[in-house]
Design a protein around this motif. Structure first.
Motif, PDB file in Angstrom:
ATOM      1  N   ARG A  16      34.045  57.091  23.675  1.00 28.31           N
ATOM      2  CA  ARG A  16      33.711  57.092  25.104  1.00 28.31           C
ATOM      3  C   ARG A  16      32.224  56.846  25.316  1.00 28.31           C
ATOM      4  O   ARG A  16      31.817  56.032  26.152  1.00 28.31           O
ATOM      5  CB  ARG A  16      34.133  58.413  25.752  1.00 28.31           C
ATOM      6  CG  ARG A  16      33.816  58.511  27.240  1.00 28.31           C
ATOM      7  CD  ARG A  16      34.366  59.781  27.889  1.00 28.31           C
ATOM      8  NE  ARG A  16      34.275  60.976  27.092  1.00 28.31           N
ATOM      9  CZ  ARG A  16      33.164  61.720  26.950  1.00 28.31           C
ATOM     10  NH1 ARG A  16      32.046  61.367  27.557  1.00 28.31           N
ATOM     11  NH2 ARG A  16      33.187  62.817  26.222  1.00 28.31           N
ATOM     12  N   VAL A  17      31.395  57.534  24.537  1.00 27.55           N
ATOM     13  CA  VAL A  17      29.940  57.375  24.687  1.00 27.55           C
ATOM     14  C   VAL A  17      29.513  55.966  24.291  1.00 27.55           C
ATOM     15  O   VAL A  17      28.674  55.359  24.967  1.00 27.55           O
ATOM     16  CB  VAL A  17      29.192  58.462  23.879  1.00 27.55           C
ATOM     17  CG1 VAL A  17      27.721  58.130  23.748  1.00 27.55           C
ATOM     18  CG2 VAL A  17      29.380  59.816  24.553  1.00 27.55           C
ATOM     19  N   SER A  19      31.233  53.277  24.636  1.00 29.16           N
ATOM     20  CA  SER A  19      31.624  52.436  25.782  1.00 29.16           C
ATOM     21  C   SER A  19      30.633  52.581  26.932  1.00 29.16           C
ATOM     22  O   SER A  19      30.265  51.589  27.572  1.00 29.16           O
ATOM     23  CB  SER A  19      33.029  52.816  26.266  1.00 29.16           C
ATOM     24  OG  SER A  19      33.983  52.519  25.297  1.00 29.16           O
ATOM     25  N   GLN A  20      30.195  53.814  27.187  1.00 27.44           N
ATOM     26  CA  GLN A  20      29.221  54.050  28.263  1.00 27.44           C
ATOM     27  C   GLN A  20      27.895  53.363  27.957  1.00 27.44           C
ATOM     28  O   GLN A  20      27.265  52.783  28.853  1.00 27.44           O
ATOM     29  CB  GLN A  20      29.001  55.549  28.451  1.00 27.44           C
ATOM     30  CG  GLN A  20      30.185  56.274  29.038  1.00 27.44           C
ATOM     31  CD  GLN A  20      30.016  57.788  29.012  1.00 27.44           C
ATOM     32  OE1 GLN A  20      29.157  58.340  28.317  1.00 27.44           O
ATOM     33  NE2 GLN A  20      30.856  58.484  29.779  1.00 27.44           N
ATOM     34  N   ILE A  21      27.474  53.418  26.710  1.00 27.76           N
ATOM     35  CA  ILE A  21      26.213  52.767  26.316  1.00 27.76           C
ATOM     36  C   ILE A  21      26.322  51.262  26.503  1.00 27.76           C
ATOM     37  O   ILE A  21      25.419  50.626  27.058  1.00 27.76           O
ATOM     38  CB  ILE A  21      25.842  53.129  24.864  1.00 27.76           C
ATOM     39  CG1 ILE A  21      25.454  54.605  24.784  1.00 27.76           C
ATOM     40  CG2 ILE A  21      24.719  52.226  24.346  1.00 27.76           C
ATOM     41  CD1 ILE A  21      25.361  55.153  23.371  1.00 27.76           C
ATOM     42  N   LYS A  24      26.209  50.425  30.190  1.00 29.08           N
ATOM     43  CA  LYS A  24      24.893  50.619  30.800  1.00 29.08           C
ATOM     44  C   LYS A  24      23.858  49.629  30.267  1.00 29.08           C
ATOM     45  O   LYS A  24      23.058  49.089  31.021  1.00 29.08           O
ATOM     46  CB  LYS A  24      24.409  52.048  30.565  1.00 29.08           C
ATOM     47  CG  LYS A  24      23.080  52.328  31.233  1.00 29.08           C
ATOM     48  CD  LYS A  24      22.665  53.767  31.110  1.00 29.08           C
ATOM     49  CE  LYS A  24      21.339  53.993  31.806  1.00 29.08           C
ATOM     50  NZ  LYS A  24      20.878  55.376  31.662  1.00 29.08           N
ATOM     51  N   LEU A  47      28.084  56.669  15.747  1.00 27.19           N
ATOM     52  CA  LEU A  47      27.884  55.968  17.008  1.00 27.19           C
ATOM     53  C   LEU A  47      27.516  54.508  16.759  1.00 27.19           C
ATOM     54  O   LEU A  47      28.058  53.601  17.394  1.00 27.19           O
ATOM     55  CB  LEU A  47      26.799  56.661  17.840  1.00 27.19           C
ATOM     56  CG  LEU A  47      26.482  56.023  19.183  1.00 27.19           C
ATOM     57  CD1 LEU A  47      27.704  56.026  20.100  1.00 27.19           C
ATOM     58  CD2 LEU A  47      25.307  56.749  19.833  1.00 27.19           C
ATOM     59  N   ILE A  97      18.088  55.568  21.750  1.00 28.47           N
ATOM     60  CA  ILE A  97      19.055  56.635  22.004  1.00 28.47           C
ATOM     61  C   ILE A  97      18.878  57.682  20.914  1.00 28.47           C
ATOM     62  O   ILE A  97      19.078  57.401  19.735  1.00 28.47           O
ATOM     63  CB  ILE A  97      20.502  56.112  21.994  1.00 28.47           C
ATOM     64  CG1 ILE A  97      20.671  55.032  23.065  1.00 28.47           C
ATOM     65  CG2 ILE A  97      21.485  57.270  22.210  1.00 28.47           C
ATOM     66  CD1 ILE A  97      21.972  54.282  22.983  1.00 28.47           C
ATOM     67  N   GLU A 126      17.008  57.612  25.864  1.00 30.49           N
ATOM     68  CA  GLU A 126      18.170  58.348  26.340  1.00 30.49           C
ATOM     69  C   GLU A 126      18.618  59.322  25.256  1.00 30.49           C
ATOM     70  O   GLU A 126      18.276  59.156  24.088  1.00 30.49           O
ATOM     71  CB  GLU A 126      19.320  57.392  26.668  1.00 30.49           C
ATOM     72  CG  GLU A 126      18.998  56.441  27.791  1.00 30.49           C
ATOM     73  CD  GLU A 126      20.107  55.465  28.053  1.00 30.49           C
ATOM     74  OE1 GLU A 126      20.519  55.363  29.219  1.00 30.49           O
ATOM     75  OE2 GLU A 126      20.568  54.808  27.099  1.00 30.49           O
ATOM     76  N   PHE A 128      21.932  61.474  23.564  1.00 29.72           N
ATOM     77  CA  PHE A 128      23.362  61.728  23.394  1.00 29.72           C
ATOM     78  C   PHE A 128      23.511  63.003  22.584  1.00 29.72           C
ATOM     79  O   PHE A 128      22.946  63.133  21.504  1.00 29.72           O
ATOM     80  CB  PHE A 128      24.077  60.581  22.678  1.00 29.72           C
ATOM     81  CG  PHE A 128      25.423  60.967  22.105  1.00 29.72           C
ATOM     82  CD1 PHE A 128      26.382  61.617  22.878  1.00 29.72           C
ATOM     83  CD2 PHE A 128      25.729  60.704  20.795  1.00 29.72           C
ATOM     84  CE1 PHE A 128      27.613  61.990  22.346  1.00 29.72           C
ATOM     85  CE2 PHE A 128      26.958  61.058  20.251  1.00 29.72           C
ATOM     86  CZ  PHE A 128      27.900  61.704  21.025  1.00 29.72           C
ATOM     87  N   GLU A 143      21.885  62.041  28.818  1.00 28.03           N
ATOM     88  CA  GLU A 143      22.598  61.041  29.611  1.00 28.03           C
ATOM     89  C   GLU A 143      24.043  60.909  29.144  1.00 28.03           C
ATOM     90  O   GLU A 143      24.928  60.576  29.929  1.00 28.03           O
ATOM     91  CB  GLU A 143      21.926  59.664  29.481  1.00 28.03           C
ATOM     92  CG  GLU A 143      20.651  59.510  30.253  1.00 28.03           C
ATOM     93  CD  GLU A 143      19.448  60.155  29.552  1.00 28.03           C
ATOM     94  OE1 GLU A 143      18.402  60.255  30.170  1.00 28.03           O
ATOM     95  OE2 GLU A 143      19.570  60.571  28.381  1.00 28.03           O
ATOM     96  N   TYR A 144      24.247  61.127  27.850  1.00 20.89           N
ATOM     97  CA  TYR A 144      25.583  60.977  27.263  1.00 20.89           C
ATOM     98  C   TYR A 144      25.965  62.302  26.607  1.00 20.89           C
ATOM     99  O   TYR A 144      25.232  62.819  25.760  1.00 20.89           O
ATOM    100  CB  TYR A 144      25.588  59.865  26.221  1.00 20.89           C
ATOM    101  CG  TYR A 144      25.016  58.559  26.732  1.00 20.89           C
ATOM    102  CD1 TYR A 144      25.730  57.758  27.614  1.00 20.89           C
ATOM    103  CD2 TYR A 144      23.746  58.140  26.331  1.00 20.89           C
ATOM    104  CE1 TYR A 144      25.199  56.568  28.084  1.00 20.89           C
ATOM    105  CE2 TYR A 144      23.212  56.940  26.792  1.00 20.89           C
ATOM    106  CZ  TYR A 144      23.943  56.163  27.664  1.00 20.89           C
ATOM    107  OH  TYR A 144      23.413  54.982  28.132  1.00 20.89           O
TER     108      TYR A 144
END
Length: 179
Positions: A16-17, A19-21, A24, A47, A97, A126, A128, A143-144
């Motif tokens: 999920r993270v 995909s979000q990265i 964004k 990741l 990140i 950012e 995570f 952020e994540y």
């Protein structure tokens, strides 16, 4: 001891993270991942692998020990410890990140930010974390987040990863659980 994440939950959170990265950052060619020693290192590697699987792009990865920048420890040395590709990596203009396992007081994140800023001037930094347990003492947030878990201060979050603990699971331990 109470389990709050299974191996499947940990993997889903990373997917999920990632995909979000991707959503964004759009173009992740200027993105790099920094894993904080010890468990953030392994989560960061995972990741990066997820990002590569999803985009086909190799994201630069390095490991950081930001202990030297902690304001609540008595250790004092003059330079951060960067290992792997980061030792020679230019942070200038990059999207960085920072990956850690648990966000508690935010002091580790603060020290990691200082460490990154000492190495260059990134375009974006950012955070995570797999678990955000609250209790921030500084105005820093991730952020994540894999999972937000409200905890009491006398509880402890234990992140177990296959690379270190032979299992992927996350537990909450009560103070009476011996840790």
């Amino acid at each position: 001891m109470r389990e709050i994440m299974s191996a499947r939950d940990v993997d889903h959170a990373l997917t999920r993270v990632a995909s979000q990265i991707i959503e964004k950052h759009k173009d992740i060619s200027a993105t790099m991942v920094v894993g904080l020693r010890t468990r953030g290192e392994h989560l960061g590697r995972r990741l990066v692998e997820k990002l590569k699987q999803m985009t086909g792009h190799e994201v630069p990865f390095g490991v950081m020990d930001s202990t030297l920048y902690r304001d609540d420890l008595s250790m004092a040395q003059s330079a951060p410890v960067l290992k792997g590709p980061l030792a020679a990596f230019d942070f200038d203009g990059k999207k960085v990140i920072i990956v850690d396992d648990v966000l508690y007081t935010a002091r580790t994140i603060r020290s990691a930010l200082y460490c990154v800023m000492d190495q260059g001037r990134p375009a974006l930094v950012e955070i995570f974390v797999l678990i955000d347990r609250g209790h921030n003492e500084l105005p820093l947030y991730a952020e994540y987040v894999g999972m937000k878990v409200p905890t009491f201060r006398d509880e402890r979050v234990k992140v177990c990863l296959q690379e270190i603990d032979d299992e992927d699971r996350v537990y909450i331990l009560q103070s009476k659980d011996g840790e």
